[in-house]
Design a protein around this motif. Structure first.
Motif, PDB file in Angstrom:
ATOM      1  N   VAL A 132     -24.325  11.610  -6.284  1.00 24.92           N
ATOM      2  CA  VAL A 132     -25.250  12.625  -6.774  1.00 24.92           C
ATOM      3  C   VAL A 132     -26.506  11.901  -7.269  1.00 24.92           C
ATOM      4  N   SER A 133     -27.651  12.286  -6.739  1.00 23.10           N
ATOM      5  CA  SER A 133     -28.883  11.525  -6.956  1.00 23.10           C
ATOM      6  C   SER A 133     -29.698  12.018  -8.155  1.00 23.10           C
ATOM      7  N   ILE A 134     -30.794  11.318  -8.401  1.00 22.11           N
ATOM      8  CA  ILE A 134     -31.681  11.588  -9.538  1.00 22.11           C
ATOM      9  C   ILE A 134     -32.208  13.025  -9.484  1.00 22.11           C
ATOM     10  N   GLY A 135     -32.194  13.680 -10.651  1.00 21.85           N
ATOM     11  CA  GLY A 135     -32.770  15.013 -10.768  1.00 21.85           C
ATOM     12  C   GLY A 135     -31.899  16.146 -10.286  1.00 21.85           C
ATOM     13  N   CYS A 136     -30.676  15.859  -9.856  1.00 23.63           N
ATOM     14  CA  CYS A 136     -29.785  16.920  -9.369  1.00 23.63           C
ATOM     15  C   CYS A 136     -29.180  17.706 -10.521  1.00 23.63           C
ATOM     16  N   GLU A 137     -28.914  18.988 -10.266  1.00 25.44           N
ATOM     17  CA  GLU A 137     -28.226  19.837 -11.231  1.00 25.44           C
ATOM     18  C   GLU A 137     -27.095  20.565 -10.516  1.00 25.44           C
ATOM     19  N   LEU A 138     -25.889  20.361 -10.986  1.00 25.75           N
ATOM     20  CA  LEU A 138     -24.712  21.021 -10.428  1.00 25.75           C
ATOM     21  C   LEU A 138     -24.037  21.830 -11.523  1.00 25.75           C
ATOM     22  N   LYS A 139     -23.770  23.092 -11.235  1.00 29.29           N
ATOM     23  CA  LYS A 139     -23.060  23.950 -12.180  1.00 29.29           C
ATOM     24  C   LYS A 139     -22.119  24.855 -11.402  1.00 29.29           C
ATOM     25  N   ASP A 140     -20.919  25.040 -11.937  1.00 30.36           N
ATOM     26  CA  ASP A 140     -19.915  25.882 -11.272  1.00 30.36           C
ATOM     27  C   ASP A 140     -19.750  25.456  -9.812  1.00 30.36           C
ATOM     28  N   THR A 141     -19.481  24.175  -9.627  1.00 34.93           N
ATOM     29  CA  THR A 141     -19.414  23.611  -8.279  1.00 34.93           C
ATOM     30  C   THR A 141     -18.135  22.814  -8.094  1.00 34.93           C
ATOM     31  N   MET A 142     -17.506  23.005  -6.937  1.00 36.92           N
ATOM     32  CA  MET A 142     -16.350  22.221  -6.527  1.00 36.92           C
ATOM     33  C   MET A 142     -16.807  21.316  -5.389  1.00 36.92           C
ATOM     34  N   MET A 143     -16.986  20.020  -5.687  1.00 38.32           N
ATOM     35  CA  MET A 143     -17.431  19.040  -4.701  1.00 38.32           C
ATOM     36  C   MET A 143     -16.238  18.164  -4.338  1.00 38.32           C
ATOM     37  N   MET A 144     -15.809  18.231  -3.073  1.00 40.85           N
ATOM     38  CA  MET A 144     -14.589  17.536  -2.677  1.00 40.85           C
ATOM     39  C   MET A 144     -14.775  16.040  -2.496  1.00 40.85           C
ATOM     40  N   GLY A 145     -16.002  15.580  -2.302  1.00 39.33           N
ATOM     41  CA  GLY A 145     -16.255  14.147  -2.214  1.00 39.33           C
ATOM     42  C   GLY A 145     -16.300  13.645  -0.784  1.00 39.33           C
ATOM     43  N   ALA A 146     -15.908  12.390  -0.593  1.00 37.01           N
ATOM     44  CA  ALA A 146     -16.003  11.752   0.715  1.00 37.01           C
ATOM     45  C   ALA A 146     -14.831  10.809   0.918  1.00 37.01           C
ATOM     46  N   ASP A 147     -14.445  10.647   2.170  1.00 32.10           N
ATOM     47  CA  ASP A 147     -13.377   9.689   2.474  1.00 32.10           C
ATOM     48  C   ASP A 147     -13.935   8.455   3.179  1.00 32.10           C
TER      49      ASP A 147
END
Length: 518
Positions: free
Chosen positions: A422-437
């Motif tokens: 997650v990079s500079i200045g990002c805003e995440l709310k009420d989020t399901m981020m599964m990621g990476a393999d």
């Protein structure tokens, strides 16, 4: 431990009676083995210490306070369930239509949950923690990632055991059958009965636990098996109280004062649904509003005597394909079918909304459910990832998994999966981020950005709300994902996303270009 120890000649513990509760309510609670986790743990410790269940009988006195049980001991049950004589069958599910698009390339039990787990880890871990280590997993649709996860976690260097086995049985074309696909839950087991029966006979299996791969809960299955043995039941159904809004999605049960199931209806509607309402006042100690939970639903978790299972699938109901819709409604008329009510946390993750809500609920304080418990841990694939790296971030009520890298971002009420960027200045709310393999190094990321491409993760100054981001998604810079128009259902596969129940779902391996607004 989620079920109260049994009470009468076939049981071990009695939930206390609240003021105003009658003897009938008390008897019903006894028969159904209903109880809370805190009470049961205290009860077991007082009766048996920290070791294996002994032969004492424990009973709450009528004036016992729920936090300070007073006990007396007597002689106890005669038969004890032995986990070495119990086998489990985990059903991999069908096409996973209601969890689409998360199931577009994977089976439902392979869907990531809680940051670093897969749904299959729930029943598998519950089995191991219950002492059950003879397990079959039946797979069918999009099973490659599920098979890979099971191999890495439970067969190839993850969980090791010497006297048990985990076997994956994939849908197979049989010589004497027109189609190889499973036609239902019963048919799935029947198609491999030749393997199962041989295994049961060789290992002296007495009871079989049938489980689903799309639920979130913690349960000691041996408590359920013990209830099954104490009742001398042919079939025991694990049940849970449920509200009216979801009742028509489940098989509903009615039972008498002895806990014997007298009626079972699969997904009833209209007048049939209304007819399945029951008085749940006997659950007043466990639920705040009995009017809110007027139904008792099957959890899709069953215990059967081995001989009963073989008989109903090979002879008596050989033409029937499904347990819930076909076999159980008939079995309650011809067999001793008992109910066992489970009052701890249980969530059937059958839709995008229920999946999303269950994941975000993990971030609440205190959470209704959490994966960590030192005595009953949940297992998953060992990935050997480094700790998460956070630089000048603001994080509130969130779960952050291993291998993540965040820079000057804000994350709130979200679950972030393994190896997320997650990079500079990002805003995440009420989020399901599964990621990476897979990892992209800083050099690879910089090269992709220089070439005008989008690296795995979330680019600078992107704002995301109410969203599920599947594995290996690439979200560019200055993207806004908020569904401000409140769209409930929409399909945009060519653009890398769907909307289900108002939730934006970014597809696995999708690329969302810089400046996109969803």
């Amino acid at each position: 431990m989620q079920f109260m120890m049994p009470l009468d000649t076939n049981a071990c513990a009695q939930p206390m009676r609240r003021a105003g509760e009658g003897a009938g309510t008390e008897r019903l609670m006894e028969r159904l083995n209903i109880g809370g986790m805190t009470q049961e743990k205290a009860l077991r410790k007082r009766c048996f210490g920290d070791g294996v269940t002994g032969t004492a009988r424990c009973v709450f006195t009528s004036d016992a306070d729920r936090d300070t049980p007073h006990l007396r001991t007597q002689s106890s049950r005669k038969n004890y369930a032995d986990a070495s004589h119990v086998s489990a069958v985990i059903l991999g599910g069908g096409t996973g239509v209601q969890l689409f698009p998360l199931t577009s390339t994977r089976a439902t039990p392979a869907v990531p949950v809680g940051g670093c787990y897969r749904l299959i880890d729930i029943p598998m871990s519950n089995c191991f923690n219950s002492g059950i280590n003879k397990i079959f997993v039946m797979t069918q649709f999009n099973s490659a990632s599920l098979n890979r996860h099971i191999h890495h976690t439970y067969l190839g260097g993850g969980i090791n055991f010497t006297d048990g086995s985990v076997q994956v049985l994939a849908a197979t074309q049989m010589p004497d059958e027109p189609a190889g696909w499973f036609q239902g839950t019963a048919d799935a087991i029947r198609k491999f009965m030749w393997i199962l029966e041989d295994h049961y006979n060789q290992n002296n299996i007495e009871h079989v636990v049938i489980l689903c791969g799309d639920q979130l809960y913690r349960m000691n299955y041996m408590e359920l098996v013990q209830k099954h043995v104490d009742d001398n039941a042919d079939i025991t159904i694990s049940c849970a109280p449920i509200d009216g809004s979801r009742a028509s999605d489940y098989g509903l049960v009615k039972f008498d004062d002895s806990g014997r199931v007298i009626q079972f209806l699969e997904k009833p509607e209209g007048a049939d649904l209304e007819s399945m309402k029951v008085d749940t006042s006997f659950l007043s100690y466990a639920i705040d509003d009995k009017q809110k939970y007027p139904y008792i639903a099957s959890m899709g978790i069953y215990v059967l005597k081995k001989d009963v299972l073989l008989d109903i699938l090979k002879s008596k109901y050989a033409h029937l394909q499904d347990f819930g819709s076909e076999i159980l409604p008939r079995a309650v008329l011809e067999h001793n079918v008992k109910a066992c009510v489970f009052t701890e946390y249980w969530e059937d993750i059958g839709t995008i909304k229920s999946f999303f809500d269950a994941n975000l609920a993990l971030t609440e304080q205190p959470p209704k459910f959490e994966f960590y418990d030192p005595k009953t841990p949940f297992f998953t694939s060992p990935r050997y990832l480094p700790p998460a790296r956070l630089e000048k971030c603001k994080i509130k009520d969130a779960i952050i998994s291993d291998g993540c890298s965040f820079s000057e971002c804000t994350i709130e009420h979200s679950v972030i999966g393994i190896s997320s960027r997650v990079s500079i200045g990002c805003e995440l709310k009420d989020t399901m981020m599964m990621g990476a393999d897979q990892y992209e190094t800083e050099e690879e990321t910089s090269k992709l950005l220089f070439e005008g491409k989008v690296p795995i993760g979330i680019g600078e100054n992107t704002k995301i709300r109410n969203c599920i981001i599947d594995m290996n998604a690439r979200i560019g810079r200055n993207v806004v994902i908020a569904n401000t128009q409140g769209v409930q259902e929409s399909d945009h596969p060519e653009e890398g996303y769907y909307i289900r129940s108002g939730i934006v779902v970014i597809l696995k391996n999708a690329t969302i270009k810089d400046g996109t607004v969803i």
